[in-house]
Structure formats: structure tokens, C-alpha cells
Design a protein around this motif. Structure first.
Motif, PDB file in Angstrom:
ATOM      1  N   ARG A 293       0.904  -1.361   0.072  1.00 17.24           N
ATOM      2  CA  ARG A 293       0.134   0.211   0.085  1.00 17.24           C
ATOM      3  C   ARG A 293       0.889   1.138  -0.077  1.00 17.24           C
ATOM      4  NH1 ARG A 293      -4.933   1.598   2.393  1.00 17.24           N
ATOM      5  NH2 ARG A 293      -5.434   3.815   1.494  1.00 17.24           N
ATOM      6  N   ASN A 294       2.148   1.237   0.430  1.00 14.04           N
ATOM      7  CA  ASN A 294       2.940   2.291   0.631  1.00 14.04           C
ATOM      8  C   ASN A 294       3.544   2.654  -0.748  1.00 14.04           C
ATOM      9  OD1 ASN A 294       2.830   2.678   3.665  1.00 14.04           O
ATOM     10  ND2 ASN A 294       4.535   0.950   3.900  1.00 14.04           N
ATOM     11  N   GLU A 295       3.302   1.758  -1.640  1.00 15.14           N
ATOM     12  CA  GLU A 295       3.824   2.411  -2.978  1.00 15.14           C
ATOM     13  C   GLU A 295       3.082   3.554  -3.698  1.00 15.14           C
ATOM     14  OE1 GLU A 295       6.333   1.645  -3.955  1.00 15.14           O
ATOM     15  OE2 GLU A 295       7.238  -0.401  -3.325  1.00 15.14           O
ATOM     16  N   MET A 296       1.680   3.626  -3.147  1.00 18.78           N
ATOM     17  CA  MET A 296       0.757   4.526  -3.659  1.00 18.78           C
ATOM     18  C   MET A 296       1.206   5.810  -3.288  1.00 18.78           C
ATOM     19  SD  MET A 296      -2.004   3.279  -5.284  1.00 18.78           S
ATOM     20  CE  MET A 296      -0.664   1.926  -6.166  1.00 18.78           C
ATOM     21  N   SER A 297       1.978   6.164  -2.365  1.00 18.95           N
ATOM     22  CA  SER A 297       2.649   7.451  -2.051  1.00 18.95           C
ATOM     23  C   SER A 297       4.208   7.554  -2.067  1.00 18.95           C
ATOM     24  CB  SER A 297       2.304   7.831  -0.479  1.00 18.95           C
ATOM     25  OG  SER A 297       0.965   7.715  -0.264  1.00 18.95           O
ATOM     26  N   SER A 298       4.795   6.325  -2.507  1.00 20.98           N
ATOM     27  CA  SER A 298       6.218   6.582  -2.690  1.00 20.98           C
ATOM     28  C   SER A 298       6.713   7.181  -3.689  1.00 20.98           C
ATOM     29  CB  SER A 298       6.948   4.815  -2.920  1.00 20.98           C
ATOM     30  OG  SER A 298       6.402   4.511  -4.005  1.00 20.98           O
ATOM     31  N   LYS A 299       8.140   7.563  -3.882  1.00 17.35           N
ATOM     32  CA  LYS A 299       8.593   8.159  -5.199  1.00 17.35           C
ATOM     33  C   LYS A 299       9.128   7.505  -6.177  1.00 17.35           C
ATOM     34  CE  LYS A 299       7.985  12.137  -2.933  1.00 17.35           C
ATOM     35  NZ  LYS A 299       6.606  13.029  -3.515  1.00 17.35           N
TER      36      LYS A 299
ATOM     37  N   ALA B   9       6.532  -1.034 -12.882  1.00 16.48           N
ATOM     38  CA  ALA B   9       5.620  -1.885 -11.876  1.00 16.48           C
ATOM     39  C   ALA B   9       5.028  -1.340 -10.826  1.00 16.48           C
ATOM     40  CB  ALA B   9       6.392  -3.286 -11.583  1.00 16.48           C
ATOM     41  N   VAL B  10       5.443  -0.198 -10.673  1.00 15.05           N
ATOM     42  CA  VAL B  10       4.761   0.700  -9.367  1.00 15.05           C
ATOM     43  C   VAL B  10       4.156   1.757 -10.003  1.00 15.05           C
ATOM     44  CG1 VAL B  10       5.300   1.878  -7.543  1.00 15.05           C
ATOM     45  CG2 VAL B  10       6.507  -0.326  -7.923  1.00 15.05           C
ATOM     46  N   ALA B  11       4.662   2.505 -10.951  1.00 12.65           N
ATOM     47  CA  ALA B  11       4.370   3.929 -11.499  1.00 12.65           C
ATOM     48  C   ALA B  11       2.792   3.496 -12.129  1.00 12.65           C
ATOM     49  CB  ALA B  11       5.395   4.519 -12.522  1.00 12.65           C
TER      50      ALA B  11
ATOM     51  N   PHE C 292      -1.789  10.921  -2.897  1.00 15.77           N
ATOM     52  CA  PHE C 292      -0.844  10.061  -3.584  1.00 15.77           C
ATOM     53  C   PHE C 292       0.530  10.756  -3.199  1.00 15.77           C
ATOM     54  CE2 PHE C 292      -4.447   8.544  -5.564  1.00 15.77           C
ATOM     55  CZ  PHE C 292      -4.251   7.423  -5.953  1.00 15.77           C
ATOM     56  N   GLY C 293       0.966  10.820  -1.904  1.00 18.53           N
ATOM     57  CA  GLY C 293       1.938  11.332  -1.468  1.00 18.53           C
ATOM     58  C   GLY C 293       2.311  12.783  -1.890  1.00 18.53           C
ATOM     59  N   GLY C 294       1.462  13.636  -1.822  1.00 17.96           N
ATOM     60  CA  GLY C 294       1.514  15.029  -2.008  1.00 17.96           C
ATOM     61  C   GLY C 294       2.008  15.723  -3.755  1.00 17.96           C
ATOM     62  N   ARG C 295       1.504  14.522  -4.463  1.00 19.10           N
ATOM     63  CA  ARG C 295       2.011  14.954  -5.758  1.00 19.10           C
ATOM     64  C   ARG C 295       1.277  16.309  -6.360  1.00 19.10           C
ATOM     65  NH1 ARG C 295       3.327   9.624  -5.398  1.00 19.10           N
ATOM     66  NH2 ARG C 295       5.099   9.194  -6.583  1.00 19.10           N
ATOM     67  N   ASP C 296       1.834  16.961  -7.268  1.00 20.25           N
ATOM     68  CA  ASP C 296       1.142  18.115  -8.189  1.00 20.25           C
ATOM     69  C   ASP C 296       0.060  17.603  -9.066  1.00 20.25           C
ATOM     70  OD1 ASP C 296       1.093  20.026 -10.768  1.00 20.25           O
ATOM     71  OD2 ASP C 296       1.743  21.182  -8.796  1.00 20.25           O
ATOM     72  N   HIS C 297      -0.944  18.545  -8.994  1.00 20.75           N
ATOM     73  CA  HIS C 297      -2.032  18.297  -9.720  1.00 20.75           C
ATOM     74  C   HIS C 297      -1.843  17.948 -11.251  1.00 20.75           C
ATOM     75  CE1 HIS C 297      -1.665  22.454 -11.067  1.00 20.75           C
ATOM     76  NE2 HIS C 297      -2.416  22.105 -12.009  1.00 20.75           N
TER      77      HIS C 297
END
Length: 485
Positions: free
Chosen positions: A409-415, A420-422, A447-452
Motif C-alpha cells: 500500500r505504501n507504493e501509492m505514496s512512494s517516489k 511496475a509501481v508507477a 498520492f504522496g503530495g503529488r502536483d495536480h
């Protein structure tokens, strides 16, 4: 005008509606009549649900009552609404009045003054809808019962899917020339999933196979009222004889027969008589036999001894197919694909609401000249959509996507940017935009504070890939189905 139905003594032609408010026209209406209407409305709200009641029954307004003829006129806001209520609810309304007031003999459904002029402006397209919606009945009778079947409710017009295939096949077998392997056939589903359509289709197909057959189709409510009326007229024997002469007996909404001992007893004996002579019996209810409270155990045993065919709630694919079939049956109708998809996804509670929403949208477009768009659908169907829309959260979407792709589940917010993750993360962003009212910035923050702009890119990319990559489209469809179930 629909001809008067002889066995219930009430014309199914109705032209108007009310929520208990009474509009006086000519002589003042008897207060007892208005009180009766309020009582009827209370029952209809309970039976039909607040959504359907508010859309179709609540606008009805009582207009005039002629005590000499027993004719009650009611008014609806438009011809479209009058036709719709007449087609869908005329029998229910006439039976309700008959059971509550012996003074009302005939109900006339009328449109509000001025609505015909609006319809005339758009009569080319409106005529197509009105012709398709106009209630018709098949001639012929079984004993003293007039057989009325909707000409549109045939097997050819029934859209099959995974959720209803058992009930469809069983219904076709019940209507075929071959002797059925089971009787009675018990059709069970929640409201608006196709039980009544299948019963009408059985009637059509059986009559085509056996033109001289005696077919009886009625609701359990009408069965009870007719039986009680026959007893009061000292005609119970004639009523019983007419029922037991049937080659095919179909009773809808059997759940409403609960708690009526004498009626249950008669129905039990009728079922026994027909089955013992190899005749066919079909019943429908919104729950399985064992869940019918207040029903005699002997009757439950008879209803369970045949085949109980369950119709599950229609999935997205079936809802989409039904909309496309309906649109294809109407000439000169332009409904964009995104509107079809929007309706199929959001109106998911039952198929009657789905078709009702489409019809309302078509009628509004025709009467106002506004093109059908997703924005128009959201505007005009807001009441239906708000009642049907299940609140799916972004957290739920992320969890489902991670389980599907076997990711932490952490991959949704990871960098991490590995494909395979993106790619699953982009799919989750796409689903968040499609299935929730959240804005691009709100989705980005989940999603980890990503830009719109990252979310916009993901949505556009997944839309593009769905059109190019069959595997990606299948993945998204599977996820949508899981999230909507």
C-alpha cells in the motif's frame, strides 16, 4: 385512451398526479376523497420507495370527481409524465382506489394545461418516444380475466447478462412447447431487475406457442382484491373456477399476499390444482420463499418445490448494454458515449431507475431543445444520481489497486518510478478521478503530495492506454467492477 378493464371496473387511463395536495376544479372535492388519496400515497411511498414516489407519484394532483359516474380526474405536469404513470402505475393506482373507496370507479390521467403545446413544438422526436411508450394490451381473456401484456416486454427485448441468465433460460423453458421440468417457477430479485419483464415475456411466448391457451397474469394485490370482491358478490365459486381453468397462471409481487389467511388458502388450492394437472405456474417476489413473513408453511412448500431463479443486481456491462439497446430502439436519438457510460456507472440500484433516468433525459432534451451532455445529465438527474451513487473513497481505490497488482500500500505514496509501481499508481489516480468527486489537487495530496499536473497526466495516459492496450482496458474494467460491487 385505454379501454376499460372489465374485471377491475376501472379505466387504466390516467392523466395526472399529486402528493396529497388537491387542486379543485369545478365542484369542491369531498375531503374524504383527499384523505383517501393521502392514505394511498403513504402506502405507495412505502412500497415504491421515496425516490420513485417523489419522481412520479408525488406530482399527481386530484382535479375533479364526478359522483354520478364515479370518474376521478388527476393531473400530471406533462404528457410524458402522464403517459409514464399510466403505463407503469395505472393498475396499482386503480386497485388502491378500489380497495379504499368504492365511490371511485374510473381514473382519468390528464396532462397539465399547456404541456401539449410544448410537446407539439418537438412532436417529431416526441412522437417516437410516445409511440414506444404507449401502453397496449393483447386481446383475449382467461375466464373472466382480461390478459394485458406490455408489447415491449418480450424475450427479444430482454437483455441477458451473467446476473439474469438462469432466470431467462428458465422463463424461456416455461413458455416453450416442451413440458417444463419444474413448476412453479419462482422468480426472485430486488425491485427493478427484470422479474416483471420476464413474466410478460413468458405470456407473449406461450400465447404464440398456444394461441388458444388460457393465460392469467395479475399482481398478488389484485388477486387479493378480486378474491375478496368475488366473495362479497357471492361469486367465489366462479372466481375459483376461472383461476383453475388457466393453462398458465402468473402472479407478480407475491410478497404482498402475506397475512391474508383466506386468500393464501385459495391461492394454495389453486396452485395445487394447476400443478396436479400439469399446468404452469409462475410467481415473482422481491425475496426468497423462506423470507416471506406471514405466509402459510404449506404455501411456502409449494412455492419452493419448483425452481427458484434468482436475478442478481445488474453489473456495469449489462447496464451499459441495456442503455445502448434502448437508445438504438428510438429513431433520431443522439446520446453521446460518455453520457451512456456516466448513466451506466452512476445509476446502479435497479434497471427501472436506469431506464427512467434515460427517458427523463431524452424527454427534457426534446422539450427544451438542449443537446444531451454529461452536464445536462448531472443537472436534470441530480435526485436519482445522489440516491444511487455509492461513496467510493480514494483509500478504497488504492487498497483495491494494490491488492489487484500485488503491491504494498505504501507504493501509492512512494517516489519510486519503476513501471511496475508507477503504472498501477497511475491507474489508481485515474480511478480516483472517474469514481470520486475529488479534484486533481485533492487526488494528488492522497498520492504522496503529488502536483495536480501529475494526476492530469496519469488520467490522460490511462485513457489513451485503454484505447490502445486490451490488457490495460481489461485491468481497468476488472477494477471498476470490483469497486462497484
Amino acid at each position: 385512451m385505454v379501454q376499460e378493464s372489465k374485471n377491475i371496473g376501472v379505466s387504466p387511463t390516467i392523466r395526472a398526479a399529486t402528493n396529497g395536495d388537491v387542486r379543485k376544479s369545478g365542484d369542491d372535492l369531498d375531503p374524504q376523497l383527499t384523505d383517501t388519496w393521502r392514505t394511498i400515497c403513504a402506502g405507495l411511498r412505502r412500497d415504491l420507495g421515496a425516490q420513485i414516489f417523489g419522481q412520479w407519484i408525488k406530482p399527481i394532483k386530484l382535479s375533479r370527481f364526478d359522483s354520478a359516474t364515479g370518474e376521478l380526474q388527476v393531473i400530471l405536469p406533462s404528457e410524458f409524465a402522464a403517459n409514464w404513470v399510466r403505463e407503469r402505475y395505472s393498475e396499482r393506482l386503480t386497485l388502491a382506489w378500489k380497495s379504499h373507496s368504492g365511490d371511485v370507479k374510473t381514473i382519468i390521467f390528464s396532462a397539465k394545461a399547456g404541456s401539449a403545446r410544448i410537446a407539439e413544438v418537438k412532436k417529431s422526436n416526441a412522437a417516437a418516444i410516445q409511440d414506444n411508450m404507449a401502453p397496449k394490451s393483447l386481446p383475449g381473456s382467461s375466464g373472466s380475466f382480461r390478459l394485458e401484456l406490455d408489447p415491449r416486454m418480450t424475450f427479444d427485448e430482454f437483455i441477458a447478462g451473467h446476473s439474469n441468465v438462469l432466470a431467462l433460460n428458465a422463463s424461456q423453458r416455461m413458455a416453450s412447447a416442451e413440458k417444463p421440468l419444474f413448476s412453479p417457477l419462482y422468480l426472485q430479485s430486488s425491485t427493478g431487475q427484470g422479474k416483471t419483464h420476464l413474466m410478460h415475456a413468458i405470456g407473449h411466448a406461450y400465447r404464440a406457442e398456444f394461441p388458444d391457451a388460457k393465460i392469467i397474469y395479475m399482481s398478488a394485490e389484485r388477486f387479493m382484491i378480486e378474491f375478496v370482491s368475488a366473495m362479497r358478490r357471492n361469486e367465489a365459486m366462479e372466481f375459483k373456477a376461472a383461476l383453475r381453468e388457466a393453462d398458465l397462471l402468473m402472479i407478480d409481487d407475491i410478497q404482498f399476499i402475506v397475512g391474508k389467511n383466506s386468500t393464501q388458502e385459495e391461492f394454495l388450492h389453486t396452485v395445487d390444482s394447476l400443478i396436479s394437472r400439469g399446468k404452469r405456474v409462475v410467481v415473482a417476489a422481491d425475496r426468497p420463499p423462506q423470507a416471506l413473513d406471514g405466509v402459510d408453511q404449506r404455501l411456502l412448500s409449494r412455492l419452493s418445490m419448483g425452481l427458484v431463479a434468482d436475478i442478481q443486481s445488474a453489473g456495469l456491462e449489462l447496464r451499459r448494454d441495456i442503455l445502448q439497446h434502448r437508445i438504438a430502439s428510438l429513431p433520431h436519438q443522439d446520446v453521446p458515449a460518455d453520457v451512456v457510460e456516466f448513466l451506466a456507472r452512476t445509476i446502479s440500484r435497479n434497471l427501472r431507475e436506469l431506464e427512467g433516468g434515460l427517458n427523463k433525459l431524452l424527454a427534457y432534451s426534446q422539450l427544451t431543445g438542449r443537446p444531451i451532455t454529461k452536464e445536462l445529465a448531472e443537472e436534470q438527474l441530480s435526485d436519482i444520481l445522489s440516491a444511487c451513487r455509492r461513496r467510493i473513497t480514494i483509500d478504497e481505490i488504492q487498497r483495491t489497486v494494490c491488492e489487484y497488482y500485488r503491491l504494498d500500500r505504501n507504493e501509492m505514496s512512494s517516489k519510486r518510478r519503476a513501471r511496475a509501481v508507477a503504472r498501477p499508481r497511475q491507474v489508481a489516480m485515474y480511478l480516483a478521478k472517474v469514481m470520486t468527486p475529488r479534484s486533481y489537487p485533492e487526488i494528488g495530496r492522497k498520492f504522496g503530495g503529488r502536483d495536480h499536473s501529475t494526476v492530469i497526466h496519469a488520467v490522460k495516459l490511462v485513457e489513451q492506454l485503454r484505447g490502445e492496450d486490451t490488457e490495460m482496458d481489461n485491468d481497468v474494467r476488472m477494477l471498476l467492477r470490483q469497486l462497484e460491487s
